[in-house]
Design a protein around this motif. Sequence first.
Motif, PDB file in Angstrom:
ATOM      1  N   SER A   1       0.857  -1.135   0.093  1.00 29.96           N
ATOM      2  CA  SER A   1      -0.006   0.118   0.088  1.00 29.96           C
ATOM      3  C   SER A   1       0.938   1.359  -0.112  1.00 29.96           C
ATOM      4  N   ASN A   2       2.201   1.086   0.007  1.00 27.84           N
ATOM      5  CA  ASN A   2       3.072   2.316   0.294  1.00 27.84           C
ATOM      6  C   ASN A   2       2.962   3.056  -1.334  1.00 27.84           C
ATOM      7  N   PRO A   3       2.553   4.237  -1.170  1.00 25.02           N
ATOM      8  CA  PRO A   3       2.249   4.880  -2.601  1.00 25.02           C
ATOM      9  C   PRO A   3       3.800   5.182  -3.329  1.00 25.02           C
ATOM     10  N   ASP A   4       4.784   5.110  -2.706  1.00 26.12           N
ATOM     11  CA  ASP A   4       6.170   5.433  -3.296  1.00 26.12           C
ATOM     12  C   ASP A   4       6.766   4.184  -3.699  1.00 26.12           C
ATOM     13  N   TRP A   5       6.355   3.061  -3.440  1.00 26.28           N
ATOM     14  CA  TRP A   5       6.938   1.717  -3.867  1.00 26.28           C
ATOM     15  C   TRP A   5       6.500   1.316  -5.309  1.00 26.28           C
ATOM     16  N   VAL A   6       7.434   1.154  -5.965  1.00 22.41           N
ATOM     17  CA  VAL A   6       7.099   1.014  -7.455  1.00 22.41           C
ATOM     18  C   VAL A   6       6.693  -0.433  -7.813  1.00 22.41           C
ATOM     19  N   SER A   7       5.808  -0.746  -8.690  1.00 17.82           N
ATOM     20  CA  SER A   7       5.794  -2.150  -8.975  1.00 17.82           C
ATOM     21  C   SER A   7       6.696  -2.665 -10.021  1.00 17.82           C
ATOM     22  N   VAL A   8       6.873  -3.849  -9.870  1.00 15.95           N
ATOM     23  CA  VAL A   8       7.455  -4.583 -10.953  1.00 15.95           C
ATOM     24  C   VAL A   8       6.687  -4.588 -12.146  1.00 15.95           C
ATOM     25  N   ILE A   9       7.498  -4.655 -13.317  1.00 13.69           N
ATOM     26  CA  ILE A   9       7.238  -4.161 -14.658  1.00 13.69           C
ATOM     27  C   ILE A   9       5.953  -5.083 -15.122  1.00 13.69           C
ATOM     28  N   ASN A  10       6.126  -6.596 -14.773  1.00 12.37           N
ATOM     29  CA  ASN A  10       5.271  -7.356 -15.223  1.00 12.37           C
ATOM     30  C   ASN A  10       5.042  -8.653 -14.365  1.00 12.37           C
ATOM     31  N   GLU A  11       4.257  -9.558 -14.772  1.00  9.73           N
ATOM     32  CA  GLU A  11       4.072 -10.764 -14.028  1.00  9.73           C
ATOM     33  C   GLU A  11       5.046 -11.686 -13.808  1.00  9.73           C
ATOM     34  N   ARG A  12       5.801 -11.721 -15.226  1.00  8.29           N
ATOM     35  CA  ARG A  12       6.795 -12.623 -15.575  1.00  8.29           C
ATOM     36  C   ARG A  12       8.182 -12.128 -14.789  1.00  8.29           C
ATOM     37  N   HIS A  13       8.436 -11.035 -14.568  1.00  2.00           N
ATOM     38  CA  HIS A  13       9.526 -10.200 -13.754  1.00  2.00           C
ATOM     39  C   HIS A  13       9.370 -10.512 -12.318  1.00  2.00           C
ATOM     40  N   CYS A  14       7.859 -10.484 -11.990  1.00  2.00           N
ATOM     41  CA  CYS A  14       7.588 -11.015 -10.398  1.00  2.00           C
ATOM     42  C   CYS A  14       7.905 -12.400 -10.078  1.00  2.00           C
ATOM     43  N   ALA A  15       7.539 -13.228 -11.110  1.00  2.00           N
ATOM     44  CA  ALA A  15       7.704 -14.466 -11.024  1.00  2.00           C
ATOM     45  C   ALA A  15       9.151 -15.014 -10.721  1.00  2.00           C
ATOM     46  N   ARG A  16      10.038 -14.347 -11.830  1.00  2.00           N
ATOM     47  CA  ARG A  16      11.540 -14.423 -11.743  1.00  2.00           C
ATOM     48  C   ARG A  16      12.118 -13.885 -10.489  1.00  2.00           C
ATOM     49  N   ILE A  17      11.886 -12.709 -10.071  1.00  2.00           N
ATOM     50  CA  ILE A  17      12.616 -12.589  -8.755  1.00  2.00           C
ATOM     51  C   ILE A  17      12.132 -13.180  -7.673  1.00  2.00           C
ATOM     52  N   ASP A  18      10.757 -13.617  -7.532  1.00  2.00           N
ATOM     53  CA  ASP A  18      10.282 -14.546  -6.326  1.00  2.00           C
ATOM     54  C   ASP A  18      10.947 -15.798  -6.511  1.00  2.00           C
ATOM     55  N   GLY A  19      11.159 -16.283  -7.699  1.00  2.00           N
ATOM     56  CA  GLY A  19      11.859 -17.652  -7.924  1.00  2.00           C
ATOM     57  C   GLY A  19      13.156 -17.700  -7.282  1.00  2.00           C
ATOM     58  N   TYR A  20      13.883 -16.606  -7.475  1.00  2.00           N
ATOM     59  CA  TYR A  20      15.167 -16.398  -6.950  1.00  2.00           C
ATOM     60  C   TYR A  20      15.423 -16.554  -5.498  1.00  2.00           C
ATOM     61  N   VAL A  21      14.520 -15.849  -4.986  1.00  2.00           N
ATOM     62  CA  VAL A  21      14.550 -15.668  -3.363  1.00  2.00           C
ATOM     63  C   VAL A  21      14.012 -17.069  -2.882  1.00  2.00           C
TER      64      VAL A  21
END
Length: 481
Positions: free
Chosen positions: A292-312
């Motif tokens: 909900s923080n308005p200054d926190w930028v979204s990841v560009i798309n779902e594919r990159h979300c999945a990529r980053i989450d997969g790394y972690v």
Amino acid sequence: MDQMTTLAATEVAELEALVARQKAARIAEGAVSLAVRKDRIQRAINMLVKHRDALCEAVHADFGNRPRVVTMMYDLMGSLTSLKHARKEVGKWMKPQRRKGAMPFSLFGAKGWVEYHPKGVVGIMGTWNYPLYTTLSPLAYVLAAGNRAIIKPSELNPRTANALAAAVAEFFDPSEVVVVNGGLELGQAFSAQPFDHLVLTGGTAVAKAVMKNAAEHLVPLTLELGGKSPVIVGRSADLALAAERTMVAKGTNSGQLCVNADYVYVAKESLEPFVVALRGAYDSLYPGSYASNPDWVSVINERHCARIDGYVSEAAARGARVETCGGPFAGAQGKRLPLRLVIDPPADTAIMQNEIFGPALVVLSYERLEDAVAAINARPRPLALYYFGKDAAEERYVLDHTISGGVSLNEVAMHPALDDAPFGGIGDSGMGHYHGHEGFLEFAHARTIYKAGWYDPRKLFGLLPPYSKKLEAMIEKSIKP
């Protein structure tokens, strides 16, 4: 032939026609005066000022959440700074330079000088994380060098690409500067065009494909890539300062920045205090939930979300400790991921092998700083390197024993802000530069010109056939250390 293939073929044909049109216009133009160069740069400035609202809205829509101030500060102001610097300095940059004459010809009036001519038509391939800056900052130096340009924005920012195309079309004739938009097929065709120079901002894998295409026409390249940029926190460092400045950079665009900190080395005894300091710095910058923080930028798309989450996730499954900033981890929320600290993951995990390019940061411990430096050197050369500390000898050791595109000391991601200094990578992180005088030189052809004097002394000095033994002896005598 299906509809998509037909569309791609039509786009490619239009692109080829644009390249041919710009090349013909460049030849017909002749010399590109200072006034023309400044006018083109000024129009680019005026374009950004007029269309700033539409461009900011488009970037926000493409990301899902990207505060207007972020786009204004980095994409718009970053581009304007480059354009205004080029506008100010171009008259000095383009002046011919006298060179020393060749003896003995200079004794008889022969002269030599270097003129900086436009290369011609430059292709600019931007990327999605800063879609305006990665197209318009290099454009500043392309125009300063007297060139024309065709811009291909990333297909991951379709709204921004369309808004930029409309803005450019209002201020430039297509024979000067034009934007072409399309998918992967057009991108592949773009890098295969016979440009006089090609600029790519992107990843290493894409760069390799672009280089293969460009090789067909021997097109010179400027590649602005990325890589895993390290931070070294020396034992003499102020831990709170190092944590705060690392987190300021890491939070920028949610870590989607090519020069961002990817992993941090900190002395083993300081690991826990440093992790605490990182969390504290994050909380002061982005209070509350990451969702909900308005200054926190979204990841560009779902594919990159999945990529980053997969790394972690992989690192955690392999035994790495993961600390979540911005509240408990609840997965991607509207393409927003929290910043997670991944502490001492195994060396063969994906997060240690690939550039993160998103909201995650690896924290590693060392006992000897020399070991940390050796580990950094075992990796491909990064676009940036960062050192925190007050030990001048240690600072010098890091600078002398590492190789990177650029460096910030006691800071992260600030050296690209030096508009009068070159910005670029080395090895896997890129080649060539833009920014400053070096940016102008990157896109200009340094043309050597020799003008003969009033007398040719070669016959007088026996330098023409038939050659004499005397000449041979004179040359032999001059060959010495």
